[in-house]
Design an enzyme around this catalytic site. Structure first.
Site, mmCIF file in Angstrom:
data_model
loop_
_atom_site.group_PDB
_atom_site.id
_atom_site.type_symbol
_atom_site.label_atom_id
_atom_site.label_comp_id
_atom_site.label_asym_id
_atom_site.label_seq_id
_atom_site.Cartn_x
_atom_site.Cartn_y
_atom_site.Cartn_z
ATOM 1 N N SER A 67 16.382 39.848 9.082
ATOM 2 C CA SER A 67 16.703 41.175 8.836
ATOM 3 C C SER A 67 15.774 42.024 9.447
ATOM 4 O O SER A 67 15.979 43.182 9.928
ATOM 5 C CB SER A 67 16.618 41.778 7.298
ATOM 6 O OG SER A 67 15.542 41.044 6.686
ATOM 7 N N GLU A 140 21.914 30.075 6.980
ATOM 8 C CA GLU A 140 23.105 30.681 6.236
ATOM 9 C C GLU A 140 24.314 29.602 6.310
ATOM 10 O O GLU A 140 24.633 29.192 7.380
ATOM 11 C CB GLU A 140 23.353 31.901 7.066
ATOM 12 C CG GLU A 140 22.267 33.006 6.660
ATOM 13 C CD GLU A 140 22.633 34.241 7.482
ATOM 14 O OE1 GLU A 140 23.763 34.490 7.874
ATOM 15 O OE2 GLU A 140 21.924 35.237 7.159
ATOM 16 N N GLU A 207 24.121 36.433 -2.104
ATOM 17 C CA GLU A 207 23.885 37.660 -1.524
ATOM 18 C C GLU A 207 25.430 38.356 -1.756
ATOM 19 O O GLU A 207 26.612 37.954 -1.300
ATOM 20 C CB GLU A 207 23.663 37.994 0.026
ATOM 21 C CG GLU A 207 23.591 39.359 0.539
ATOM 22 C CD GLU A 207 22.698 39.546 1.754
ATOM 23 O OE1 GLU A 207 22.181 38.490 2.259
ATOM 24 O OE2 GLU A 207 22.668 40.640 2.247
HETATM 25 O O1 KIV Z 1 17.070 38.332 6.554
HETATM 26 C C1 KIV Z 1 16.953 38.496 5.492
HETATM 27 O O2 KIV Z 1 16.125 39.431 5.156
HETATM 28 C C2 KIV Z 1 17.669 37.851 4.391
HETATM 29 C C3 KIV Z 1 17.780 38.452 2.915
HETATM 30 C C4 KIV Z 1 18.414 39.688 2.871
HETATM 31 C C5 KIV Z 1 17.794 37.423 1.945
HETATM 32 O O3 KIV Z 1 18.221 36.840 4.730
#
Ligand code: KIV
Length: 291
Positions: A67, A140, A207
């Site tokens: 993120s 993921e 999520e």
């Molecule tokens: O990249 C991220 O911050 C995440 C969270 C939203 C779990 O995968």
């Protein structure tokens, strides 16, 4: 008398001692929390100072999530983040935690393209994040990822999986939408979760998954701790993106976020309030933050 800690510009990271010594968070410690029904807390952080603040606030797990592509780099999605960028931020966070004698469990996210070609590629990428200081790597997806997870776990790398809304493949999913809503999708999610536990994953981010489904998956995974984000209160722990919970999302926060800066006097207070709310079961509220 002279002040033993001179003021320095650009932020200071004094050693945490003489704070009371705390034991480092480890997998056995996370298992203990789960066994006694205490929720596990996780926040994202991307730099030394915020990681140190989160650690001091009592956050048990710090995720250097991809993120960061959106909140630090201004990208439109997480898909453009590179392994080199992830390693840089993991190293910064690890250094910050070391400087303050932090105890948090540190997760590094494998970015899109860094584990998709082969198990060997995944191992090389994971090693880069481990060299940078990560204790655990996150990746993921379900189905094809189980073999990769087993390969990494057999080679000594703790793995956190991530199911439901998987942001790296947001375009394939048709947008940031709730996953596992119909019976078939829910069955697939449950199967993937079990396969990932069998492969050795010891954490699983869920999520944007309906609360009832996330609770059911949590009950089926005694050896793999579910960490929810937009998945209701029935998971073993919770995670939020730091910028969202500090109210610095310049767009509209998703419904699963609470702005913990509301009523807090400092970032550290906001993070400590988050920890308390998760532990007490006051956050998330299924009627407000879940589906
Ligand atoms: O990249 C991220 O911050 C995440 C969270 C939203 C779990 O995968």
């Amino acid at each position: 008398m002279s002040n033993p800690t001179p003021a320095t510009p650009y932020g200071t990271l004094p050693a945490a001692s003489p704070l009371p010594a705390r034991n480092p968070v480890s997998l056995p410690r996370l298992n203990e929390l789960r066994e006694r029904g205490e929720k596990i807390t996780m926040l994202t952080a991307y730099d030394a100072t915020f990681a140190a603040v989160a650690d001091a606030a009592g956050v048990e797990c710090i995720l250097v999530g991809d993120s960061l592509g959106m909140v630090c780099q201004g990208l439109a999605s997480t898909a453009g983040v590179t392994l080199e960028t992830m390693a840089y931020h993991v190293e910064s966070v690890a250094r910050g935690l070391r400087r303050v004698q932090g105890t948090a469990w540190l997760l590094g996210d494998l970015p899109f393209g860094a584990y998709h070609e082969s198990k060997e590629q995944a191992m090389r990428s994971a090693a880069q994040l481990v060299h940078a200081g990560a204790h655990m790597i996150k990746l993921e997806g379900g189905g094809w990822t189980a073999d990769t997870v087993r390969f990494l776990v057999e080679r000594g790398i703790p793995v956190c999986a991530h199911l439901g809304l998987t942001p790296q493949t947001v375009h394939a999913l048709g947008g940031y939408r709730v996953q596992g809503r119909d019976d078939q999708a829910a069955l697939t999610l449950k199967r993937h979760a079990l396969e990932l536990q069998d492969a050795g994953a010891t954490m699983l981010v869920l999520e944007m998954v309906p609360a009832a489904l996330a609770t059911e998956i949590t009950q089926q995974l005694p050896r793999c701790h579910t960490i929810g984000i937009g998945a209701g209160k029935g998971t073993a722990g919770q995670v939020l993106v730091m910028h969202d919970m500090l109210g610095v999302n310049l767009g509209k926060n998703p419904k699963f976020v609470r702005n913990f800066m509301d009523g807090a006097g400092s970032v550290r207070d906001a993070m400590a309030n988050y920890v308390r709310a998760v532990k007490d079961g006051a956050f998330p509220e299924d009627a407000v933050h879940a589906w």
